[in-house]
Write a protein that holds these residues in place. Structure first.
Motif, short mmCIF file in Angstrom:
data_model
loop_
_atom_site.label_atom_id
_atom_site.label_comp_id
_atom_site.label_asym_id
_atom_site.label_seq_id
_atom_site.Cartn_x
_atom_site.Cartn_y
_atom_site.Cartn_z
N CYS A 169 0.85 -1.19 0.00
CA CYS A 169 0.00 0.00 0.00
C CYS A 169 0.89 1.25 0.00
CB CYS A 169 -0.90 0.00 1.22
SG CYS A 169 -1.96 1.46 1.36
N PRO A 170 0.72 2.15 -0.97
CA PRO A 170 1.50 3.40 -0.95
C PRO A 170 1.18 4.21 0.30
CG PRO A 170 0.44 3.07 -3.08
CD PRO A 170 -0.15 2.06 -2.15
N ILE A 171 2.16 4.87 0.84
CA ILE A 171 1.98 5.64 2.07
C ILE A 171 0.91 6.71 1.88
CG2 ILE A 171 3.11 7.14 3.74
CD1 ILE A 171 3.93 4.18 3.85
N LYS A 172 0.85 7.32 0.70
CA LYS A 172 -0.14 8.39 0.48
C LYS A 172 -1.56 7.84 0.57
CE LYS A 172 0.33 8.05 -4.57
NZ LYS A 172 0.68 8.81 -5.80
N HIS A 173 -1.78 6.58 0.14
CA HIS A 173 -3.10 5.96 0.29
C HIS A 173 -3.35 5.58 1.74
CE1 HIS A 173 -3.00 4.68 -4.23
NE2 HIS A 173 -3.21 5.97 -4.06
N LEU A 174 -2.30 5.12 2.40
CA LEU A 174 -2.42 4.75 3.81
C LEU A 174 -2.80 5.96 4.66
CD1 LEU A 174 -2.08 2.38 5.78
CD2 LEU A 174 0.31 3.02 6.02
N ASP A 175 -2.21 7.11 4.34
CA ASP A 175 -2.53 8.33 5.07
C ASP A 175 -4.01 8.68 4.95
OD1 ASP A 175 0.04 8.66 5.96
OD2 ASP A 175 0.64 10.02 4.35
N LYS A 176 -4.60 8.42 3.77
CA LYS A 176 -6.02 8.69 3.59
C LYS A 176 -6.88 7.77 4.45
CE LYS A 176 -5.61 10.42 -1.17
NZ LYS A 176 -5.98 10.20 -2.59
N ASP A 177 -6.46 6.49 4.56
CA ASP A 177 -7.21 5.53 5.39
C ASP A 177 -7.12 5.88 6.87
OD1 ASP A 177 -7.91 4.11 3.13
OD2 ASP A 177 -6.22 2.70 3.30
N LEU A 178 -5.94 6.37 7.29
CA LEU A 178 -5.73 6.65 8.70
C LEU A 178 -6.20 8.04 9.10
CD1 LEU A 178 -2.13 5.17 9.15
CD2 LEU A 178 -4.31 4.09 9.70
N GLY A 179 -6.36 8.93 8.13
CA GLY A 179 -6.74 10.31 8.41
C GLY A 179 -7.98 10.45 9.27
N PRO A 180 -9.09 9.75 8.95
CA PRO A 180 -10.30 9.87 9.78
C PRO A 180 -10.09 9.43 11.23
CG PRO A 180 -10.81 8.88 7.66
CD PRO A 180 -9.32 8.94 7.75
N LEU A 181 -9.05 8.62 11.48
CA LEU A 181 -8.77 8.15 12.84
C LEU A 181 -7.82 9.08 13.58
CD1 LEU A 181 -8.14 4.35 12.10
CD2 LEU A 181 -10.31 5.50 12.55
N ASN A 182 -7.32 10.12 12.90
CA ASN A 182 -6.28 10.99 13.45
C ASN A 182 -5.02 10.18 13.76
OD1 ASN A 182 -6.73 13.70 13.38
ND2 ASN A 182 -7.77 13.80 15.36
N ALA A 183 -4.78 9.14 12.96
CA ALA A 183 -3.60 8.29 13.12
C ALA A 183 -2.66 8.52 11.95
CB ALA A 183 -4.01 6.82 13.19
N MET A 184 -1.39 8.11 12.13
CA MET A 184 -0.42 8.28 11.05
C MET A 184 0.71 7.27 11.20
SD MET A 184 1.76 11.70 12.21
CE MET A 184 2.77 11.64 10.74
#
Length: 456
Positions: A169-184
């Protein structure tokens, strides 16, 4: 600032390694050979002698010390050394490692401690190890689980496997998945190489990925990471000391639904396990005997926790447990060099007493501005810090770009007014901010110059 350290064992030398570039260090130990090795590696003054000898402490100019740390092998020595540091030399902050501090924590001891035990900070490595294991049980999907900001944030370390939804999974896509959780995602370790993830990076099999996750998003994060079915139901503890007994007691109290079996191995402290445990099944035997492991139901075990006082027993029992069906192994070792070895052997959660003790002591030494400090392996970005920014610091009222931190100091999150912010270079810092950053021991002095409050 002057720091005097008594005890040049694994913990003492690790403290010297981390502080030598920042402070004036004097190291006291009874072994001339160990001190000679310390002189070759570090810019420190050394004195051979006993930590309980007032003349030795006088030679160390203890009256000039701001902090006194006693981490010798015996509790009695550490207690007496702190008493001398207080009564004869008036040292302001005294830190002692005490392996058996249970009696001191009794309420009736409080008046006695204030008058006769002038230890400002007691470090109990066994107690911290129990807490570390309990954190693993709370999030069994992670090989590392460190709390930040009074438990409102957690750092999880996760190994990427073939079944991981994060694989490729590209990090930029992962950031989108984690964004709603306020996670990174904050760090990746790949084949012993550490780097900060960029948008184009892909996560590979075997990567150790570290994530910052709010406490209220842990369950949602575990689902996104593919661990929603990963629940601990059965535990096998191998122990022969108070730490094992304390762990079993805490599991009974905090996780009553977990079935716990305890293999009591060569108990040298004559502890009454049976009367102090209510629901735990206690078996007397050798954890390296496969018949004993089968009697304990190793094939149905979710986590085998080996915390005896023998490194070899812990490692071999963990490997046997995994071979006979245990899903995970949590293994205690006293030698730091064993940790990387266990990762290659498939032991998911290696624990090292020296590393846990070191993190606690370093945090206490910098307690006026560092409220949490954890080791995340070795090398670049091996340390995570929680720093509370005060008004009288170099960095307050400046942007991250203006304070000109080297790339080895990465401020990746800021807590302000209970909100988690992921700052850009033009983010303006303010007194009261809580900074979460990654760095390494070679840049502690720079961190200190930026964030330590100036003396009035």
């Amino acid at each position: 600032m002057k720091v005097v350290i008594c005890g040049a064992g694994n913990v003492g030398l690790s403290i010297v390694e981390y502080l030598a570039n920042e402070y004036d260090i004097t190291l006291i130990d009874t072994s001339a050979e160990v001190l000679s090795g310390a002189i070759e590696k570090f810019d420190v003054q050394t004195i051979q002698g006993s930590a309980t000898d007032p003349n030795i402490l006088k030679r160390a100019d203890l009256h000039k010390a701001n902090i006194f740390v006693s981490v010798t092998d015996t509790d009695d020595t550490n207690i007496v050394a702190c008493q001398l540091a207080d009564s004869l030399f008036g040292v302001k902050t005294k830190i002692a490692r005490l392996r058996d501090s249970a009696d001191l924590e009794m309420p009736l001891m409080t008046p006695y401690k204030k008058r006769y035990l002038p230890i400002d900070i007691v470090i109990n490595p066994e107690k911290e190890t129990v807490q570390e294991i309990l954190r693993h049980l709370h999030a069994p999907f992670a090989f590392t689980n460190f709390p930040l900001f009074n438990g409102q944030l957690h750092v999880f370390g996760i190994k990427i496997t073939e079944s991981s939804p994060f694989l490729n999974c590209p990090i930029k896509h992962l950031d989108k998945d984690l964004g709603p959780l306020n996670a990174m995602i904050i760090k990746i370790v790949r084949h012993k190489t550490t780097f900060i993830p960029q948008g184009h990076e892909l996560l590979n099999i075997g990567d150790h990925a570290y994530f910052l996750v709010p406490a209220d998003a842990i369950e949602a994060f575990s689902e996104v990471a593919g661990f929603q079915e990963d629940r601990t139901q059965r535990i096998l503890i191998l122990g022969n000391n108070r730490m094992g007994l304390a762990l079993a007691s805490e599991i009974e109290r905090l996780y009553p639904a977990i079935s716990c079996i305890f293999i009591r191995y060569q108990d040298t402290q004559n502890l009454d396990f049976v009367s102090q445990l209510n629901n735990t099944i206690v078996i007397q035997g050798d954890p390296l005997d496969h018949y004993i492991l089968e009697e304990a139901g190793i094939q149905f075990t979710d986590n085998i926790i080996a915390i005896t006082t023998d490194d070899n027993v812990n490692i071999l029992a963990s490997l046997l447990g995994k071979r006979y069906g245990a899903k995970r192994a949590t293994t205690l070792v006293s030698r730091k060099s064993y940790v990387s070895l266990m990762n290659s052997l498939g032991i998911e959660n290696p624990l090292n007493l020296s590393s846990l003790t070191l993190s606690l002591i370093l945090r206490r030494i910098r307690r006026n501005y560092v409220h949490a400090l954890y080791k995340l392996g070795d090398g670049i970005f091996d340390t995570i810090m929680e720093i509370h920014l005060q008004e009288n610091t170099s960095a307050s009222h400046m942007t991250l770009s203006q304070i000109n931190t080297p790339r080895e100091i990465w401020v990746f999150a800021v807590l302000r007014d209970q909100s988690i912010l992921f700052p850009s270079p033009d983010f303006l810092l303010a007194a009261g901010d809580v900074l979460i950053l990654l760095t390494d021991q070679n840049h502690f002095k720079k961190v200190q110059s930026l964030f330590e409050p100036k003396e009035a």
